[in-house]
Design a protein around this motif. Structure first.
Motif, PDB file in Angstrom:
ATOM      1  N   LEU A  94       0.824  -1.213   0.000  1.00  0.00           N
ATOM      2  CA  LEU A  94       0.000   0.000   0.000  1.00  0.00           C
ATOM      3  C   LEU A  94       0.856   1.260   0.000  1.00  0.00           C
ATOM      4  N   TRP A  95       2.166   1.104   0.004  1.00  0.00           N
ATOM      5  CA  TRP A  95       3.085   2.229   0.132  1.00  0.00           C
ATOM      6  C   TRP A  95       2.879   3.243  -0.991  1.00  0.00           C
ATOM      7  N   MET A  96       2.584   4.488  -0.603  1.00  0.00           N
ATOM      8  CA  MET A  96       2.403   5.603  -1.528  1.00  0.00           C
ATOM      9  C   MET A  96       1.302   5.362  -2.561  1.00  0.00           C
ATOM     10  N   ALA A  97       0.354   4.492  -2.249  1.00  0.00           N
ATOM     11  CA  ALA A  97      -0.758   4.227  -3.162  1.00  0.00           C
ATOM     12  C   ALA A  97      -1.919   5.162  -2.836  1.00  0.00           C
ATOM     13  N   PRO A  98      -2.683   5.614  -3.842  1.00  0.00           N
ATOM     14  CA  PRO A  98      -3.875   6.417  -3.572  1.00  0.00           C
ATOM     15  C   PRO A  98      -4.861   5.646  -2.703  1.00  0.00           C
ATOM     16  N   PRO A  99      -5.609   6.332  -1.832  1.00  0.00           N
ATOM     17  CA  PRO A  99      -6.511   5.618  -0.913  1.00  0.00           C
ATOM     18  C   PRO A  99      -7.641   4.874  -1.617  1.00  0.00           C
ATOM     19  N   ASP A 100      -7.988   5.280  -2.842  1.00  0.00           N
ATOM     20  CA  ASP A 100      -9.100   4.640  -3.547  1.00  0.00           C
ATOM     21  C   ASP A 100      -8.629   3.618  -4.574  1.00  0.00           C
ATOM     22  N   ILE A 101      -7.376   3.179  -4.470  1.00  0.00           N
ATOM     23  CA  ILE A 101      -6.846   2.224  -5.440  1.00  0.00           C
ATOM     24  C   ILE A 101      -7.560   0.885  -5.291  1.00  0.00           C
ATOM     25  N   GLU A 167       4.045  13.932  10.815  1.00  0.00           N
ATOM     26  CA  GLU A 167       2.879  13.736  11.679  1.00  0.00           C
ATOM     27  C   GLU A 167       1.888  12.732  11.093  1.00  0.00           C
ATOM     28  N   VAL A 168       2.213  12.175   9.946  1.00  0.00           N
ATOM     29  CA  VAL A 168       1.273  11.319   9.220  1.00  0.00           C
ATOM     30  C   VAL A 168       1.710   9.854   9.316  1.00  0.00           C
ATOM     31  N   TRP A 169       0.727   8.967   9.527  1.00  0.00           N
ATOM     32  CA  TRP A 169       0.985   7.531   9.482  1.00  0.00           C
ATOM     33  C   TRP A 169       0.631   7.025   8.085  1.00  0.00           C
ATOM     34  N   GLN A 170       1.638   6.571   7.362  1.00  0.00           N
ATOM     35  CA  GLN A 170       1.494   6.142   5.969  1.00  0.00           C
ATOM     36  C   GLN A 170       1.390   4.616   5.910  1.00  0.00           C
ATOM     37  N   PRO A 171       0.325   4.059   5.287  1.00  0.00           N
ATOM     38  CA  PRO A 171       0.257   2.601   5.132  1.00  0.00           C
ATOM     39  C   PRO A 171       1.451   2.082   4.335  1.00  0.00           C
ATOM     40  N   VAL A 172       2.011   0.979   4.793  1.00  0.00           N
ATOM     41  CA  VAL A 172       3.146   0.350   4.111  1.00  0.00           C
ATOM     42  C   VAL A 172       2.671  -0.908   3.385  1.00  0.00           C
ATOM     43  N   TYR A 173       2.176  -1.880   4.137  1.00  0.00           N
ATOM     44  CA  TYR A 173       1.584  -3.067   3.532  1.00  0.00           C
ATOM     45  C   TYR A 173       0.708  -3.778   4.545  1.00  0.00           C
TER      46      TYR A 173
END
Length: 269
Positions: A94-101, A167-173
């Motif tokens: 999910l790394w750097m993927a758009p939220p609606d992918i 300050e952001v939590w980014q989904p990785v996988y």
């Protein structure tokens, strides 16, 4: 199945050979600093052979890097040879993927290591956001590493790994819980290395993470991110790409790679 002396020489490790958390921490830090993340063979239409002898010849003997199936299958055999209880897993990236992918297939290999009954994530093959420390998989508070902090969240039966960027939590996988057999990686490896939708088919991607910085090359753009949050970024000419691969990433550049540098410079603008 693994020449530990050769592997330890490759990553610069001369410590204890025991299945302890301290050893796992040290190996997880050293491996991505010496064996870089790269998928150049995919761009050259050579395919990626994940048989143990092929991985060892490439990543250890030839001084090359590799992507997750190569990196983590090698690390899995090392840990098993040291006496660790270790399992392979599969994750949806999910790394750097758009939220609606749309939902992605599970194409990333990671490892679950049990120490005194507790599960730890070990992953030396996730490129620009590789965790540089093992992460406790039954703890849901943030866990510090030498770079970003990471945390797990439950999503049904699966675990979502997130990295803190500012300050952001980014989904990785998102990790599936089921242990995988070696044969289970053959199909996702084939897909990742050959399918037209795989980003490895189109992008020059190289990454190395040391205690001092994360180094990432995308097309012709070199990015250096330090643990204190400072960052440098610059665009490289084709000849500079070759020099950077040798001097920064330590790769043995082949003449056959040079057309890739021209394409990378054009793609990067």
């Amino acid at each position: 199945m693994i020449d530990l002396d050769a592997y330890f020489a490759r990553i610069g490790y001369d410590g204890p050979r025991e299945p302890s958390l301290a050893v796992l921490r040290r190996l997880t830090e050293l491996h991505p600093a010496r064996i870089v993340f790269e998928a150049i063979d995919v761009l050259l239409d050579r395919g990626v052979d994940i048989a143990p002898e092929a991985v060892d010849a490439k990543l250890i003997a030839a001084g090359r890097g590799g992507y997750c199936y190569e990196q983590n299958s090698l690390f899995k055999r090392v840990l098993a040879a040291l006496g660790f209880q270790v399992e392979g897993l599969l994750a949806r990236v999910l790394w750097m993927a758009p939220p609606d992918i749309p939902t992605r297939p599970r194409t990333h290999m990671a490892l679950r290591v049990f120490i005194d009954g507790a599960p730890w994530l070990a992953d030396v093959g996730f490129g620009s956001c590789v965790p540089t420390a093992p992460l406790r998989m039954d703890v849901f508070e943030p866990q510090a590493t030498g770079h970003e902090a990471f945390r797990f969240r439950r999503v049904g039966p699966e675990l979502l790994l997130e990295a803190q960027l500012g300050e952001v939590w980014q989904p990785v996988y998102q990790l599936g819980p089921e242990p995988q057999l070696e044969v289970d990686y053959e199909l996702p490896n084939w897909f990742t290395s050959t399918h037209p939708s795989s980003h490895f088919r189109h992008n020059l991607l190289v990454a190395k993470t040391t205690p001092e910085a994360r180094f990432g090359l995308l097309h012709n753009r070199l990015t250096i991110r330090r643990p204190d949050g400072t960052m440098e970024r610059r665009e490289l000419a084709p000849a500079e790409i070759e020099t950077t691969l040798v001097e920064t990433f330590g790769l043995p550049v082949e003449p056959a790679w040079r057309p890739l540098f021209e394409r990378a410079a054009a793609a990067g603008g």
